[in-house]
Design an enzyme around this catalytic site. Structure first.
Site, short mmCIF file in Angstrom:
data_model
loop_
_atom_site.label_atom_id
_atom_site.label_comp_id
_atom_site.label_asym_id
_atom_site.label_seq_id
_atom_site.Cartn_x
_atom_site.Cartn_y
_atom_site.Cartn_z
N TYR A 44 0.94 -1.35 -0.08
CA TYR A 44 0.01 -0.05 0.00
C TYR A 44 0.84 1.19 -0.07
CZ TYR A 44 -3.99 -3.13 1.78
OH TYR A 44 -4.76 -3.96 1.65
N HIS A 102 -0.20 -11.41 2.07
CA HIS A 102 -1.19 -10.90 1.57
C HIS A 102 -1.99 -11.50 0.31
CE1 HIS A 102 -1.94 -6.41 0.18
NE2 HIS A 102 -3.15 -6.95 0.04
N1 NAP Z 1 -5.99 -8.15 1.90
C1 NAP Z 1 -6.55 -7.58 0.71
O1 NAP Z 1 -6.36 -8.01 -0.26
C2 NAP Z 1 -7.32 -6.21 0.89
C3 NAP Z 1 -7.84 -5.94 -0.42
C4 NAP Z 1 -8.69 -4.97 -0.53
C5 NAP Z 1 -8.71 -4.05 0.78
N2 NAP Z 1 -8.07 -4.22 1.77
C6 NAP Z 1 -8.06 -3.54 3.12
O2 NAP Z 1 -9.37 -3.20 3.33
C7 NAP Z 1 -9.51 -1.98 3.43
C8 NAP Z 1 -11.02 -1.64 3.26
O3 NAP Z 1 -11.17 -1.85 1.83
P1 NAP Z 1 -11.51 -0.87 0.71
O4 NAP Z 1 -10.77 0.46 1.09
O5 NAP Z 1 -11.39 -1.20 -0.45
O6 NAP Z 1 -13.24 -0.70 0.72
P2 NAP Z 1 -14.48 -0.16 1.86
O7 NAP Z 1 -13.56 0.02 3.26
O8 NAP Z 1 -15.29 -1.14 1.71
O9 NAP Z 1 -14.76 1.25 1.14
C9 NAP Z 1 -13.95 2.41 1.13
C10 NAP Z 1 -14.52 3.28 0.10
O10 NAP Z 1 -15.99 3.47 0.33
C11 NAP Z 1 -16.06 5.03 0.64
N3 NAP Z 1 -16.83 5.19 2.01
C12 NAP Z 1 -16.25 5.20 3.33
N4 NAP Z 1 -17.18 5.41 4.03
C13 NAP Z 1 -18.31 5.53 3.41
C14 NAP Z 1 -19.54 6.02 3.92
N5 NAP Z 1 -19.84 6.21 5.12
N6 NAP Z 1 -20.54 6.05 2.90
C15 NAP Z 1 -20.32 6.00 1.85
N7 NAP Z 1 -19.20 5.72 1.20
C16 NAP Z 1 -18.13 5.58 2.13
C17 NAP Z 1 -14.86 5.54 0.81
O11 NAP Z 1 -14.43 6.60 -0.13
P3 NAP Z 1 -14.01 8.06 0.67
O12 NAP Z 1 -12.75 8.30 0.92
O13 NAP Z 1 -14.71 9.23 -0.29
O14 NAP Z 1 -15.16 8.22 1.87
C18 NAP Z 1 -13.76 4.54 0.05
O15 NAP Z 1 -13.63 4.73 -1.38
C19 NAP Z 1 -8.47 -1.34 2.87
O16 NAP Z 1 -8.26 0.11 3.07
C20 NAP Z 1 -7.47 -2.17 3.14
O17 NAP Z 1 -6.77 -2.01 4.13
C21 NAP Z 1 -7.14 -5.68 1.87
#
Ligand code: NAP
Length: 271
Positions: A44, A102
């Site tokens: 990241y 990962h």
């Molecule tokens: N292990 C893996 O392979 C893997 C893969 C993907 C992700 N991850 C981890 O999981 C975490 C979360 O995944 P993610 O960031 O992809 O998805 P997520 O947390 O489901 O969604 C984040 C997105 O939703 C928006 N958001 C946040 N709060 C909101 C709300 N209350 N209402 C509407 N929209 C909202 C954010 O935009 P704004 O910034 O505009 O609010 C952001 O674009 C990552 O940060 C990472 O640490 C791990």
């Protein structure tokens, strides 16, 4: 703060895309709000930001749970430990709380035993308190646990939200004492379009994202939503106070579509 059997706070803050000063600022808002768990990864480019945010928060390192993930390029023989030492340096800490693989090595290019044994060594050396994996299938969990013997796989981090409930895998993990972390726990903000979720949210005076997170906590999972916006970082955190009824949970169980967003061609054969 709700914690699971490994002392992992169920509410965590994802740091994908939280880079630079804006990223540090978002993490500081999260820590001020009450989040005590930060999820980063070598890939990241946010480990240094996590280190700065912790330092600036004035909180004790021991009060914050920190996870990183070993990048696919660091799985080969002799590569994992130096990469983890670099992560510790980036994070300005002596020990990770949790270190995950990962992704399983694409097409088994690096045999599973090679990186699982290095992960066990990282644990033996005290570089990480807990070990785990991410994007692992049941078959891969079985293989890894057999190699590890007494050392437990504490966690499997996978895509999981109301649209992709991953029941077979989650049930397996629960049976084996492997905690589950949900990534994309709020399905990147699209859940307001799901009528069942919108209805439950309206009834509780909550957001659809809070409903999804409360559902995941009720199932015993960890969730790591992220946002760049202070209002959303705070609103998401309030899911820790939302209690859903058994009837609400049964309704949310009906919206599972097996809808997977993160699905690279080189990924494993999902359960
Ligand atoms: N292990 C893996 O392979 C893997 C893969 C993907 C992700 N991850 C981890 O999981 C975490 C979360 O995944 P993610 O960031 O992809 O998805 P997520 O947390 O489901 O969604 C984040 C997105 O939703 C928006 N958001 C946040 N709060 C909101 C709300 N209350 N209402 C509407 N929209 C909202 C954010 O935009 P704004 O910034 O505009 O609010 C952001 O674009 C990552 O940060 C990472 O640490 C791990």
């Amino acid at each position: 703060m709700m914690k699971n059997q490994y002392d992992i706070p169920q509410m965590g803050f994802g740091t994908y895309d939280r880079k630079g000063e804006a990223g540090i600022a978002a993490m500081q808002v999260a820590l001020e709000t009450g989040y005590r768990h930060l999820d980063t990864a070598q890939d990241y480019g946010t480990e240094k930001e996590v280190g700065h945010a912790i330092k600036r928060s004035g909180l004790k390192r021991a009060d914050i749970f920190v996870t990183t993930k070993i990048a696919t390029g660091n799985l080969g023989e002799g590569a994992l430990l130096p990469s983890l030492r670099q992560s510790l340096d980036n994070l300005q800490t002596d020990q990770l709380d949790l270190t995950l693989i990962h992704w399983p090595s694409p097409n088994n290019a690096v045999p599973l035993a090679v990186y699982i044994e290095q992960l066990a060594e990282a644990h033996a050396l005290g570089l990480t308190r807990l070990i785990g994996v991410s994007n692992f299938t049941i078959a891969m969990l079985e293989q890894a646990q057999a190699l590890l013997g007494e050392l437990k796989i504490a966690n499997n981090q996978v895509e999981l939200n109301p649209l992709l409930q991953n029941r077979k895998l989650a049930t397996y993990c629960a049976g084996k004492g492997i905690s589950v972390t949900c990534y994309l726990p709020i399905a990147r903000g699209v859940l307001g379009d799901v009528p069942v979720i919108a209805e439950i949210a309206a009834r509780h005076g909550a957001t659809p994202e809070q409903v999804a997170l409360a559902f995941e906590f009720a199932k015993g999972y960890i969730a790591i939503p992220t946002s760049s916006r202070p209002d959303r970082i705070r609103a998401n955190y309030l899911a820790t106070k939302l209690v859903l009824s058994d009837a609400d949970i049964a309704l949310i169980e009906t919206v599972d579509r097996g809808q997977r967003v993160i699905n690279p061609a080189w990924g494993p054969a999902w359960d």
